[in-house]
Enzyme design. Structure first.
Site, short mmCIF file in Angstrom:
data_model
loop_
_atom_site.label_atom_id
_atom_site.label_comp_id
_atom_site.label_asym_id
_atom_site.label_seq_id
_atom_site.Cartn_x
_atom_site.Cartn_y
_atom_site.Cartn_z
N MET A 8 0.80 -1.22 0.00
CA MET A 8 0.00 0.00 0.00
C MET A 8 0.83 1.28 0.00
O MET A 8 0.32 2.35 -0.31
CB MET A 8 -0.93 0.02 1.21
CG MET A 8 -0.20 0.19 2.53
SD MET A 8 -1.28 0.71 3.90
CE MET A 8 -1.65 2.39 3.44
N TYR A 9 2.12 1.21 0.36
CA TYR A 9 2.91 2.42 0.46
C TYR A 9 3.03 3.08 -0.91
O TYR A 9 3.61 2.51 -1.84
CB TYR A 9 4.30 2.13 1.02
CG TYR A 9 4.31 1.64 2.46
CD1 TYR A 9 3.21 1.80 3.30
CD2 TYR A 9 5.43 1.02 2.99
CE1 TYR A 9 3.22 1.35 4.60
CE2 TYR A 9 5.46 0.57 4.30
CZ TYR A 9 4.35 0.74 5.10
OH TYR A 9 4.37 0.28 6.40
N SER A 10 2.50 4.29 -1.00
CA SER A 10 2.47 5.03 -2.27
C SER A 10 1.89 4.18 -3.39
O SER A 10 2.34 4.22 -4.54
CB SER A 10 3.88 5.51 -2.65
OG SER A 10 4.35 6.43 -1.71
#
Length: 348
Positions: A60-62
């Site tokens: 999900m990071y960026s």
């Protein structure tokens, strides 16, 4: 760099892990403090050259950009067999049905997406990014076990949850002969020590290593009290950080931050170095996650490995602490949804 085993596994990891949530193209949906690939690559290389081999990210990071940046950098700068790549899944990756969670369908889909973004054939440590209370735990655990047996994942890890939930998962894994969680990624620092009540004793008993997120309390432990909320990260967190570090404990937090400064001055090192050195003294802490945005921050983290805190230092750092709300143990989905509504994009 002296390496250590992750929990009771045979895998060697550096006692400092790079948290790659810091890296991600700004136009991919992350906050203003994320760093694009051009800025991130030199820092990843610097960490590698310093002997750090442990890197943590999440799908999900960026919106996947963090995995892409990390994967390309490690491919260019490192021998794949020498580094340990950890990533996570659970949070929304797309709208609509089956775009989030820990069902078999989602797990089998998301592992392939992460492998592609990371540019690797296997993930060293695949972690559940919080629990999914909409999916039977047995379904999740068996699917994760199948990934290990298929060779796509080497080890399994978990992250913030109630200790009783983690104990139940470990019991089911043992009962069914499934691959067990070897690590717990939890919220732990001098301003947040609630894990000492149940999770850390459980990890000690089960031989689970812990990987610490927010080891500097969103930068609060790296600065004097009047500057403690001056970072872009802490300011952008807003209400989320207020939940983690409630104003109700302001006096205790002030005293702890002052003590960190005093101990840092006595040792001739930075505040961040002292806060990390304290973590290295704690049971089952394998590695704090350092979201390094500069070479200096990597150097401060490495310096923490050589600091020998005295008993007087430990007393000064620890005595002001007061018990506080166990925010990361929230398990009720309705309560989490209410918090998410107040804080859009919150990583719960």
């Amino acid at each position: 760099m002296h390496y250590r085993k992750l929990g009771t596994t045979g895998m060697d990891v550096s006692p400092i892990a790079i948290g790659a949530m810091t890296y991600g193209e700004p136009d991919r949906g992350h906050p203003v403090w994320s760093m694009g690939e051009e800025e991130a690559r030199p820092l990843i290389k610097y960490a590698l050259d310093a002997g750090i081999n442990f890197f943590d990210t999440a799908n999900m990071y960026s919106n996947g950009s963090s995995e892409e940046i990390l994967g390309r950098a490690l491919k260019d700068f490192a021998n794949r067999d020498d580094v340990v790549i950890a990533t996570k899944l659970r949070h929304p990756m797309r709208p609509g049905p089956n775009g989030r969670g820990l069902s078999r369908k989602v797990i089998m889909t998301e592992v392939e997406h992460s492998l592609e973004r990371l540019g690797t054939d296997y993930i060293d440590l695949y972690q559940v990014h919080r629990n999914d209370h909409a999916t039977p735990l047995e379904e999740t655990l068996e699917a994760l076990h199948d990934l290990v047996k298929a060779g796509k994942v080497r080890y399994l890890g978990a992250s913030s949850m109630h200790a009783w939930e983690f104990a139940r998962a470990l019991h089911l894994q043992k009962q069914n002969g499934w691959a067990r969680f070897v690590s717990m990624q939890d919220h732990y620092n001098l301003l947040a020590r609630e894990e000492e009540r149940e999770m850390i004793p459980l990890a000690l008993d089960e031989g689970v290593g812990t990987i610490v997120w927010s080891p500097l309390a969103r930068g609060r432990l790296a600065r004097a009290w009047d500057e403690a909320r001056s970072t872009a990260r802490s300011e952008s967190d807003g209400a989320y950080a207020d939940l983690l570090y409630s104003a109700a404990h302001e006096d205790a937090n002030h005293a702890i931050i002052d003590a960190v400064g005093d101990v840092a001055d006595a040792h001739g090192v930075s505040r961040a170095t002292i806060a990390l050195a304290w973590l290295h003294r704690q049971p089952v802490v394998t590695a704090p996650l350092v979201g390094a945005g500069s070479v200096e921050q990597i150097d401060e983290a490495i310096a923490s490995l050589d600091v020998n805190l005295t008993d007087d230092d430990l007393q000064a750092l620890e005595w002001p602490y007061t018990p506080r709300y166990d925010f990361q143990g929230i398990s009720d989905e309705a309560e989490l949804d209410a918090i998410r509504a107040r804080i859009p994009g919150m990583a719960l």
